[in-house]
Design a protein around this motif. Structure first.
Motif, PDB file in Angstrom:
ATOM      1  N   VAL A  14      -2.828  -3.709  -4.179  1.00  0.00           N
ATOM      2  CA  VAL A  14      -2.813  -2.774  -5.304  1.00  0.00           C
ATOM      3  C   VAL A  14      -2.031  -1.510  -4.978  1.00  0.00           C
ATOM      4  O   VAL A  14      -1.174  -1.059  -5.763  1.00  0.00           O
ATOM      5  CB  VAL A  14      -4.255  -2.427  -5.738  1.00  0.00           C
ATOM      6  N   VAL A  15      -2.302  -0.903  -3.819  1.00  0.00           N
ATOM      7  CA  VAL A  15      -1.632   0.354  -3.465  1.00  0.00           C
ATOM      8  C   VAL A  15      -0.122   0.140  -3.389  1.00  0.00           C
ATOM      9  O   VAL A  15       0.661   0.929  -3.943  1.00  0.00           O
ATOM     10  CB  VAL A  15      -2.175   0.902  -2.130  1.00  0.00           C
ATOM     11  N   ARG A  16       0.299  -0.928  -2.722  1.00  0.00           N
ATOM     12  CA  ARG A  16       1.732  -1.196  -2.600  1.00  0.00           C
ATOM     13  C   ARG A  16       2.344  -1.515  -3.952  1.00  0.00           C
ATOM     14  O   ARG A  16       3.490  -1.115  -4.221  1.00  0.00           O
ATOM     15  CB  ARG A  16       1.958  -2.367  -1.638  1.00  0.00           C
ATOM     16  N   TRP A  17       1.597  -2.197  -4.831  1.00  0.00           N
ATOM     17  CA  TRP A  17       2.122  -2.520  -6.161  1.00  0.00           C
ATOM     18  C   TRP A  17       2.425  -1.243  -6.935  1.00  0.00           C
ATOM     19  O   TRP A  17       3.481  -1.128  -7.585  1.00  0.00           O
ATOM     20  CB  TRP A  17       1.131  -3.386  -6.929  1.00  0.00           C
ATOM     21  N   VAL A  18       1.506  -0.263  -6.892  1.00  0.00           N
ATOM     22  CA  VAL A  18       1.722   1.000  -7.603  1.00  0.00           C
ATOM     23  C   VAL A  18       2.911   1.750  -6.991  1.00  0.00           C
ATOM     24  O   VAL A  18       3.713   2.360  -7.710  1.00  0.00           O
ATOM     25  CB  VAL A  18       0.448   1.861  -7.580  1.00  0.00           C
ATOM     26  N   GLU A  19       3.050   1.704  -5.673  1.00  0.00           N
ATOM     27  CA  GLU A  19       4.202   2.332  -5.023  1.00  0.00           C
ATOM     28  C   GLU A  19       5.509   1.696  -5.501  1.00  0.00           C
ATOM     29  O   GLU A  19       6.488   2.398  -5.770  1.00  0.00           O
ATOM     30  CB  GLU A  19       4.074   2.201  -3.506  1.00  0.00           C
ATOM     31  N   ASN A  20       5.508   0.367  -5.612  1.00  0.00           N
ATOM     32  CA  ASN A  20       6.710  -0.324  -6.089  1.00  0.00           C
ATOM     33  C   ASN A  20       7.017   0.035  -7.546  1.00  0.00           C
ATOM     34  O   ASN A  20       8.194   0.170  -7.935  1.00  0.00           O
ATOM     35  CB  ASN A  20       6.541  -1.840  -5.952  1.00  0.00           C
ATOM     36  N   HIS A  74      10.345   2.866 -11.575  1.00  0.00           N
ATOM     37  CA  HIS A  74      10.283   3.580 -12.858  1.00  0.00           C
ATOM     38  C   HIS A  74      10.180   5.097 -12.736  1.00  0.00           C
ATOM     39  O   HIS A  74      10.042   5.788 -13.740  1.00  0.00           O
ATOM     40  CB  HIS A  74       9.094   3.053 -13.672  1.00  0.00           C
ATOM     41  N   GLY A  75      10.269   5.613 -11.531  1.00  0.00           N
ATOM     42  CA  GLY A  75      10.226   7.056 -11.357  1.00  0.00           C
ATOM     43  C   GLY A  75       8.819   7.583 -11.165  1.00  0.00           C
ATOM     44  O   GLY A  75       7.843   6.830 -11.179  1.00  0.00           O
ATOM     45  N   GLU A  76       8.729   8.884 -10.966  1.00  0.00           N
ATOM     46  CA  GLU A  76       7.425   9.522 -10.719  1.00  0.00           C
ATOM     47  C   GLU A  76       6.405   9.062 -11.766  1.00  0.00           C
ATOM     48  O   GLU A  76       6.657   9.111 -12.966  1.00  0.00           O
ATOM     49  CB  GLU A  76       7.570  11.045 -10.764  1.00  0.00           C
ATOM     50  N   THR A  77       5.255   8.607 -11.274  1.00  0.00           N
ATOM     51  CA  THR A  77       4.255   7.985 -12.150  1.00  0.00           C
ATOM     52  C   THR A  77       3.006   8.839 -12.233  1.00  0.00           C
ATOM     53  O   THR A  77       2.434   9.230 -11.211  1.00  0.00           O
ATOM     54  CB  THR A  77       3.891   6.579 -11.632  1.00  0.00           C
ATOM     55  N   VAL A  78       2.603   9.136 -13.459  1.00  0.00           N
ATOM     56  CA  VAL A  78       1.375   9.878 -13.708  1.00  0.00           C
ATOM     57  C   VAL A  78       0.243   8.866 -13.877  1.00  0.00           C
ATOM     58  O   VAL A  78       0.330   7.949 -14.702  1.00  0.00           O
ATOM     59  CB  VAL A  78       1.495  10.751 -14.971  1.00  0.00           C
ATOM     60  N   LEU A  79      -0.817   9.014 -13.095  1.00  0.00           N
ATOM     61  CA  LEU A  79      -1.944   8.098 -13.125  1.00  0.00           C
ATOM     62  C   LEU A  79      -3.125   8.717 -13.863  1.00  0.00           C
ATOM     63  O   LEU A  79      -3.319   9.931 -13.850  1.00  0.00           O
ATOM     64  CB  LEU A  79      -2.376   7.729 -11.703  1.00  0.00           C
ATOM     65  N   GLY A  80      -3.918   7.879 -14.492  1.00  0.00           N
ATOM     66  CA  GLY A  80      -5.122   8.319 -15.182  1.00  0.00           C
ATOM     67  C   GLY A  80      -6.089   7.155 -15.319  1.00  0.00           C
ATOM     68  O   GLY A  80      -5.776   6.017 -14.965  1.00  0.00           O
ATOM     69  N   VAL A  81      -7.263   7.448 -15.812  1.00  0.00           N
ATOM     70  CA  VAL A  81      -8.267   6.415 -16.087  1.00  0.00           C
ATOM     71  C   VAL A  81      -8.517   6.425 -17.586  1.00  0.00           C
ATOM     72  O   VAL A  81      -8.931   7.435 -18.154  1.00  0.00           O
ATOM     73  CB  VAL A  81      -9.581   6.683 -15.322  1.00  0.00           C
ATOM     74  N   GLU A  82      -8.222   5.281 -18.217  1.00  0.00           N
ATOM     75  CA  GLU A  82      -8.334   5.167 -19.670  1.00  0.00           C
ATOM     76  C   GLU A  82      -9.051   3.878 -20.039  1.00  0.00           C
ATOM     77  O   GLU A  82      -8.676   2.807 -19.553  1.00  0.00           O
ATOM     78  CB  GLU A  82      -6.940   5.180 -20.318  1.00  0.00           C
ATOM     79  N   ASP A  83     -10.059   3.994 -20.867  1.00  0.00           N
ATOM     80  CA  ASP A  83     -10.741   2.822 -21.403  1.00  0.00           C
ATOM     81  C   ASP A  83     -11.172   1.856 -20.295  1.00  0.00           C
ATOM     82  O   ASP A  83     -11.005   0.649 -20.398  1.00  0.00           O
ATOM     83  CB  ASP A  83      -9.823   2.102 -22.403  1.00  0.00           C
ATOM     84  N   GLY A  84     -11.717   2.414 -19.213  1.00  0.00           N
ATOM     85  CA  GLY A  84     -12.239   1.585 -18.133  1.00  0.00           C
ATOM     86  C   GLY A  84     -11.188   0.939 -17.265  1.00  0.00           C
ATOM     87  O   GLY A  84     -11.459  -0.069 -16.603  1.00  0.00           O
TER      88      GLY A  84
END
Length: 204
Positions: free
Chosen positions: A11-17, A22-32
């Motif tokens: 998971v961590v490496r997937w988000v890094e890829n 796609h450039g700097e990625t903003v993360l959040g928690v939405e709808d579970g």
């Protein structure tokens, strides 16, 4: 939109890829779910396996840490040519059964020959479903947790219509598998434990 299955250790490496593409990625928690939006407008939504909702930090490591399999869960895969059923304690298989049944293919013959052939196919399929239901009822008896399902929708529906299996709780995603064999079952267990990540690239 594309759906990919991502194991906890990736998971961590997937988000890094994703960020690299796609450039700097903003993360959040939405709808579970863990959600991300890249600088180019591409997005992803990662959901926990087994229908669980995520309410932790907006962090891929934290998300991956919550992806433990339940203490008691099962897998049921059915196609006309065979079935596979397993009961698991977390990542350990407690009991399982894989079976194959011969179900004839279609014929180009017509008239009464075609009707006899169709009846024979239906009988063979019904016998295969009955055998699968017998083993599923034995292995999954009093299952406390979720059930991952896959194969052929109609075939699985036949199994779950059996009164002995009516208390089972199927969860997504649907596991698209070929005729179940031992290796197919092992892969299905792995996929059932993976995060379900929906990706929408900018411009789609």
């Amino acid at each position: 939109m594309t759906l990919v299955l991502v194991p906890a250790d990736r998971v961590v490496r997937w988000v890094e890829n994703f960020t690299d593409r796609h450039g700097e990625t903003v993360l959040g928690v939405e709808d579970g779910a863990l959600a991300g939006r890249g600088l180019d407008g591409s997005t992803f939504t990662a959901r926990l396996p087994f229908g669980e909702a995520y309410d932790g930090p907006a962090d891929p490591a934290g998300f991956a840490a919550t992806m433990a399999a339940p203490d008691d869960w099962g897998v049921l895969l059915v196609r006309k040519g065979g079935f596979a059923v397993a009961r698991l304690h977390q990542a350990t298989t407690v009991d399982s059964k894989v079976g194959q049944r011969h179900v004839q293919g279609r014929t180009k013959a017509g008239g009464q020959s075609q009707q006899r052939f169709a009846r024979r196919r239906d009988n063979q399929a019904r016998q295969a479903y009955e055998a699968a239901a017998d083993h599923a009822a034995r292995i999954l008896h009093a299952l406390a947790g979720p059930l991952a399902t896959g194969g052929d929708h109609t075939a699985v529906g036949e199994e779950l219509a059996d009164p002995r299996l009516s208390m089972l709780r199927p969860v997504g995603p649907w596991l698209a598998v070929p005729d179940p064999r031992r290796g197919v079952l092992v892969a299905a267990v792995r996929d059932a434990c993976a995060a379900q990540v929906s990706v929408t690239n900018a411009g789609q």
